[in-house]
Design a protein around this motif. Structure first.
Motif, PDB file in Angstrom:
ATOM      1  N   LEU A   1     -37.187 -47.302 -98.890  1.00 28.58           N
ATOM      2  CA  LEU A   1     -37.985 -46.070 -98.941  1.00 28.58           C
ATOM      3  C   LEU A   1     -38.886 -46.036-100.181  1.00 28.58           C
ATOM      4  O   LEU A   1     -40.012 -45.532-100.107  1.00 28.58           O
ATOM      5  N   ALA A   2     -38.427 -46.593-101.280  1.00 25.81           N
ATOM      6  CA  ALA A   2     -39.260 -46.638-102.493  1.00 25.81           C
ATOM      7  C   ALA A   2     -40.484 -47.520-102.254  1.00 25.81           C
ATOM      8  O   ALA A   2     -41.553 -47.252-102.810  1.00 25.81           O
ATOM      9  N   GLY A   3     -40.337 -48.537-101.423  1.00 29.44           N
ATOM     10  CA  GLY A   3     -41.459 -49.425-101.113  1.00 29.44           C
ATOM     11  C   GLY A   3     -42.510 -48.776-100.226  1.00 29.44           C
ATOM     12  O   GLY A   3     -43.635 -49.262-100.131  1.00 29.44           O
ATOM     13  N   ARG A   4     -42.140 -47.685 -99.569  1.00 29.18           N
ATOM     14  CA  ARG A   4     -43.084 -46.985 -98.681  1.00 29.18           C
ATOM     15  C   ARG A   4     -44.029 -46.095 -99.446  1.00 29.18           C
ATOM     16  O   ARG A   4     -45.049 -45.673 -98.923  1.00 29.18           O
ATOM     17  N   LYS A   5     -43.691 -45.757-100.682  1.00 30.41           N
ATOM     18  CA  LYS A   5     -44.515 -44.805-101.447  1.00 30.41           C
ATOM     19  C   LYS A   5     -45.757 -45.448-101.982  1.00 30.41           C
ATOM     20  O   LYS A   5     -45.920 -46.564-102.235  1.00 30.41           O
TER      21      LYS A   5
END
Length: 96
Positions: free
Chosen positions: A92-96
């Motif tokens: 999810l951090a990579g989606r930001k």
């Protein structure tokens, strides 16, 4: 520290320890907080799949909320909570 088994004149084996040494033992396998990737080697070893497979699986899921994804990985894929949490946090951090 008082030890009834220590006779007068003898020293308790723990007397030389500092208060920090007497605290709970440190778990040397616990990854540092805030670094989900530190779990990746043990995830690959335990589950026999590359981390990228798990990331792709998470990205392909229709679920979007962190805890929904964690629960799904745990129930549908047999991951432990810490491993599932680390994978989801990283993805999810990579989606930001």
């Amino acid at each position: 520290m008082f030890d009834a088994s220590v006779r007068p004149g003898e020293t308790d084996e723990h007397e030389s320890l500092t208060s920090a040494d007497r605290m709970e033992p440190k778990n040397m396998t616990t990854p540092p907080k805030g670094n989900p990737a530190s779990y990746f080697p043990s995830i690959e070893t335990k589950y026999g799949r590359p981390v990228q497979d798990w990331i792709d699986l998470i990205n392909a899921s229709p679920l979007t909320k962190h805890m929904e994804l964690v629960g799904w990985l745990k129930t549908e894929h047999g991951l432990g909570h810490g491993h599932a949490n680390a994978l989801v946090a990283h993805t999810l951090a990579g989606r930001k």
